[in-house]
Enzyme design. Structure first.
Site, short mmCIF file in Angstrom:
data_model
loop_
_atom_site.label_atom_id
_atom_site.label_comp_id
_atom_site.label_asym_id
_atom_site.label_seq_id
_atom_site.Cartn_x
_atom_site.Cartn_y
_atom_site.Cartn_z
N GLU A 169 9.32 16.79 14.46
CA GLU A 169 9.86 16.48 13.13
C GLU A 169 9.19 17.39 12.12
OE1 GLU A 169 8.73 12.78 11.18
OE2 GLU A 169 10.82 12.43 10.66
N LYS A 187 0.88 -1.18 0.00
CA LYS A 187 0.00 0.00 0.00
C LYS A 187 0.90 1.22 0.00
CE LYS A 187 -2.05 3.00 1.94
NZ LYS A 187 -1.80 4.41 1.53
N GLU A 189 9.61 1.65 10.89
CA GLU A 189 10.64 2.68 10.70
C GLU A 189 9.92 4.01 10.71
OE1 GLU A 189 12.94 1.61 7.33
OE2 GLU A 189 13.96 0.06 8.45
N CYS A 221 14.01 10.70 6.70
CA CYS A 221 13.90 10.31 8.11
C CYS A 221 15.21 10.50 8.85
CB CYS A 221 13.44 8.86 8.21
SG CYS A 221 14.48 7.73 7.31
P1 NAD Z 1 2.34 8.52 7.34
O1 NAD Z 1 2.53 7.77 8.60
O2 NAD Z 1 1.33 9.61 7.31
O3 NAD Z 1 1.90 7.53 6.16
C1 NAD Z 1 2.70 6.42 5.81
C2 NAD Z 1 1.81 5.37 5.18
O4 NAD Z 1 0.91 4.88 6.16
C3 NAD Z 1 0.95 5.85 4.03
O5 NAD Z 1 0.93 4.87 3.02
C4 NAD Z 1 -0.40 6.01 4.66
O6 NAD Z 1 -1.47 5.88 3.75
C5 NAD Z 1 -0.40 4.86 5.64
N1 NAD Z 1 -1.35 4.99 6.77
C6 NAD Z 1 -1.79 6.12 7.35
N2 NAD Z 1 -2.66 5.82 8.35
C7 NAD Z 1 -2.76 4.46 8.38
C8 NAD Z 1 -3.48 3.55 9.19
N3 NAD Z 1 -4.30 3.96 10.17
N4 NAD Z 1 -3.34 2.23 8.96
C9 NAD Z 1 -2.51 1.78 7.99
N5 NAD Z 1 -1.80 2.61 7.18
C10 NAD Z 1 -1.93 3.93 7.38
O7 NAD Z 1 3.77 9.03 6.92
P2 NAD Z 1 4.16 10.02 5.72
O8 NAD Z 1 3.73 11.40 6.10
O9 NAD Z 1 3.70 9.42 4.44
O10 NAD Z 1 5.76 9.92 5.72
C11 NAD Z 1 6.60 10.72 6.48
C12 NAD Z 1 7.05 10.01 7.75
O11 NAD Z 1 7.74 8.81 7.43
C13 NAD Z 1 8.03 10.82 8.57
O12 NAD Z 1 7.68 10.75 9.93
C14 NAD Z 1 9.37 10.14 8.34
O13 NAD Z 1 10.33 10.31 9.34
C15 NAD Z 1 8.93 8.72 8.22
N6 NAD Z 1 9.97 7.93 7.55
C16 NAD Z 1 10.74 7.08 8.31
C17 NAD Z 1 11.78 6.35 7.72
C18 NAD Z 1 12.67 5.44 8.55
O14 NAD Z 1 13.36 4.63 7.96
N7 NAD Z 1 12.65 5.53 9.87
C19 NAD Z 1 12.00 6.48 6.36
C20 NAD Z 1 11.20 7.36 5.62
C21 NAD Z 1 10.18 8.07 6.23
#
Ligand code: NAD
Length: 503
Positions: free
Chosen positions: A397, A191, A266, A300
Site C-alpha cells: 500500500e 485518540k 478498518e 483506503c
Molecule cells: P497508523 O496505523 O499508523 O495509525 C493510525 C492510528 O493508530 C493513529 O492514531 C496512531 O497514533 C495509532 N497507533 C499507532 N500505533 C498504535 C499502537 N501501538 N496502539 C494504539 N494505537 C496506535 O495509520 P495511519 O498511517 O495514520 O493511516 C493510514 C492507514 O490507515 C492506511 O493503511 C489506510 O489504508 C488505513 N485506513 C483504512 C481505512 C478503512 O476504512 N479500511 C480508512 C482510512 C485509512
C-alpha cells in the site's frame, strides 16, 4: 484578491486560535494540557511550518479520559434513544453550520484539497444524522418462542469505548466511528492521529456546544505507542474501533488481549480496478483516475492497482497517463486543486521511495514519478506501467496518488492477479457482460465491490474488508452490533420438567 488568497486569509483566521492555545486534550468537558505539559508539533504539509503545539499525552492522561468516559456512561447509556437522537441531530446541524471552518482546518492540517474536504464535513454531519435516527430502536431485538419458553433478545451499549483514527480525512472517519458509538449509548475516548489532530478537537467542542453532555466524548492526543497503547490496554475500555494500518491492527489486537478487548479494524488496501475490453472505457478511465488521484490517493479504498485486459492495455493506460499529467497539483485551498501536498515529510519520503523501487523493479514511469518543487510535500500524480504482480509497487500500500497498471489476458488471469495480495478491502469491476460480473464478484476477495462504478458510499450498506484489510463492518446495523452487547432473557411459558438431582 484571488479566491485562493481569500481562502488563505480565512484559513489563517481559523489557524490563529489553534496557534494561540494549541491543540489540547478535551476531558470531561474541560480543555486540558497533557499532565506532563509535553507537546508535539503539528505541521503544515504545504510548507512545513508549525501550525500548532499538540498535547503529547501518556498513560496518565488516557486514564483521566477513561475515568471521565466511565463516569458519563450510566447517564448517557440510560438516556432514552429518542433523547440521544435529538442531541445527535443537533450535533449534525452544528457541523453543517461550521462546515467551512472544519473543511479549511482539515485542508491546512492534512493537505487534502478543498474541493473534496468541503464534502467531507457534510458527510460527517450525514453520519451523525444517519446513526442518530437509529438510536431509538438500537436496543430492539426479537422474541423467539418454543412451547415452554419465550426468549427475548435485546441490546445494551457495551460501555466506554476507544476510537483510534488515522490521519487521512480524519474528520469524516472519526464521525463514522463516534456517531454510531454515541447513538448506541456508549461513551467515547478518541485518540486522533498525531499528524492531523485539529478537527477532532473541533468536533468535541461543536458536539458539546450542541448539547452533548460533558464526558460523553473525550479526546486525548499523543503518540500511538504511548497514548494509543494505553487506551487499548485499559480495563474500563470495552471495545476499540480502529482505523489505520494493518500492522498497527495486529499490535492493537495483541495489546488488547489481556483485557479481552472487542476490536473492529478498518485497515489497509491494495484495491484492484479491473477493466475488460467490453466496458464503457470512457467512464472506466474517469472512475479509475478519480479513485486513485482524488484525496491525494491517501484513501483506503483507492483503486491503486489497475488491471487492464491486454487487448486495450496500451490505449487505456495512455489515456490514464494523459489524465494524470493534466491534474492540477497545488495549494489545498485553491478551488482548482485536485492533488494537494501529502500529509507529512515522513509519508512523502515513503511514497517517493516507490519511484525508485519501480525503476529498480523494471516498471515504466508513464506519468509523474517525481516530487514537485522544494517546499512542502507535493508529489506528481503517477502511473507505473509494465508492472508485474510480484513487484512491491503491486503488492504494498503506497497511499499516495500512485497507480500501478498490470495487463491480463482473460477472466481467470484477472481474478488470480486481483486476489494475489494480502489485502481485501475493495474491488472495482468494469465490464458490460453481466454473467462475467456475477462470476467475478462471486470469487473476488474483497469486502466491498463496485461494478461499473466508482466508490459510492451508502450508509446502510456494510463497509469493511477481508484478509489483512479488516475485521468487522461499519454502516447500517453492523455498527450497532459492534458497540452493543446482545442479551437474551428466557421466560417460562408453561411449567416444564426440571430434572431432580441427588434424589
Ligand atoms: P497508523 O496505523 O499508523 O495509525 C493510525 C492510528 O493508530 C493513529 O492514531 C496512531 O497514533 C495509532 N497507533 C499507532 N500505533 C498504535 C499502537 N501501538 N496502539 C494504539 N494505537 C496506535 O495509520 P495511519 O498511517 O495514520 O493511516 C493510514 C492507514 O490507515 C492506511 O493503511 C489506510 O489504508 C488505513 N485506513 C483504512 C481505512 C478503512 O476504512 N479500511 C480508512 C482510512 C485509512
Amino acid at each position: 484578491m484571488s479566491v485562493l488568497d481569500e481562502n488563505i486569509a480565512k484559513a489563517g483566521a481559523y489557524m490563529a486560535g489553534f496557534r494561540a492555545s494549541g491543540v489540547l486534550n478535551h476531558i470531561g468537558g474541560q480543555t486540558v494540557a497533557a499532565l506532563s505539559g509535553d507537546t508535539m508539533d503539528t505541521i503544515s504539509p504545504i510548507d512545513g511550518s508549525v501550525l500548532a503545539q499538540v498535547a503529547k499525552s501518556d498513560a496518565g492522561d488516557v486514564d483521566r479520559a477513561v475515568a471521565a468516559a466511565r463516569a458519563a456512561f450510566p447517564a448517557w447509556s440510560k438516556l432514552p434513544g429518542a433523547e440521544r437522537r435529538k442531541i445527535l441531530i443537533k450535533v449534525a446541524e452544528a457541523i453543517e453550520a461550521r462546515a467551512e471552518e472544519i473543511a479549511f482546518t482539515e485542508c491546512m492540517d492534512t493537505g487534502q484539497a478543498l474541493r473534496f474536504m468541503s464534502k467531507a464535513a457534510i458527510r460527517g454531519a450525514a453520519n451523525f444524522r444517519y446513526f442518530a435516527d437509529q438510536a431509538p430502536s438500537a436496543e430492539d431485538g426479537e422474541v423467539t418462542r418454543t412451547p415452554t419458553q419465550m426468549n427475548t433478545t435485546s441490546r445494551r451499549p457495551i460501555g466506554p469505548v476507544g476510537v483510534i483514527t488515522p490521519w487521512n480525512t480524519p474528520f469524516m472517519l472519526s464521525t463514522w466511528k463516534i456517531a454510531p458509538a454515541l447513538a448506541a449509548g456508549c461513551t467515547v475516548v478518541h485518540k486522533p492521529a498525531e499528524f492531523s489532530p485539529m478537527t477532532a478537537k473541533k468536533l468535541v467542542e461543536i458536539a458539546e456546544e450542541a448539547g452533548l453532555p460533558k464526558g460523553v466524548l473525550n479526546v486525548v492526543n499523543g503518540l500511538g505507542e504511548t497514548a494509543g497503547k494505553r487506551l487499548t490496554e485499559h480495563p474500563d475500555i470495552k471495545a476499540i474501533a480502529f482505523v489505520g494500518e494493518s500492522r498497527t491492527g495486529s499490535m492493537i489486537m495483541a495489546q488488547g488481549a489481556a483485557t479481552l478487548k472487542r476490536v473492529h479494524f478498518e485497515l489497509g488496501g491494495k484495491n484492484p480496478v479491473i477493466v475488460f475490453d467490453d466496458a464503457d472505457l470512457d467512464r472506466a478511465v474517469d472512475a479509475a483516475t478519480f479513485m486513485i488521484y482524488s484525496l491525494n490517493g491517501e484513501r483506503c479504498t483507492s483503486s491503486s492497482r489497475l488491471l487492464v485486459q491486454a487487448s486495450i492495455y496500451d490505449d487505456f493506460t495512455a489515456r490514464v497517463a494523459e489524465v494524470a499529467k493534466r491534474i492540477k497539483v497545488g495549494h489545498p485551498l485553491d478551488p482548482e486543486t485536485v492533488v494537494g501536498p501529502l500529509i507529512h515529510p515522513v509519508h512523502e519520503a515513503k511514497v517517493l521511495s516507490y519511484f525508485d523501487k519501480a525503476r529498480t523493479e523494471g516498471a515504466t514511469i508513464a506519468a509523474g514519478g517525481a516530487k514537485i518543487g522544494e517546499a512542502g510535500c507535493f508529489v506528481a500524480p503517477t502511473l507505473f506501467t509494465g508492472a508485474t504482480n510480484d513487484m512491491a509497487i503491486a503488492q504494498e500500500e503506497i497511499f499516495g496518488p500512485v497507480l500501478t497498471a498490470i495487463p491480463f489476458q482473460d477472466e481467470a488471469e484477472a481474478l488470480a492477479l486481483a486476489n494475489d495480495v494480502e489485502y481485501g478491502l475493495a474491488a472495482y469491476l468494469w465490464t458490460n457482460d453481466l454473467n462475467r460480473a456475477m462470476r467475478m464478484t462471486d470469487t473476488l476477495e474483497a469486502g466491498m465491490m463496485w461494478v461499473n462504478s466508482e466508490n459510492i458510499r451508502h450508509l446502510p450498506t456494510p463497509f469493511g474488508g477481508v484478509k489483512a484489510s479488516g475485521i468487522g463492518r461499519d454502516g447500517g446495523d453492523w455498527s450497532f452490533d459492534f458497540y452493543m452487547e446482545t442479551i437474551n432473557v428466557s421466560f417460562p411459558r408453561a411449567p416444564h420438567n426440571i430434572p431432580k438431582l441427588g434424589g
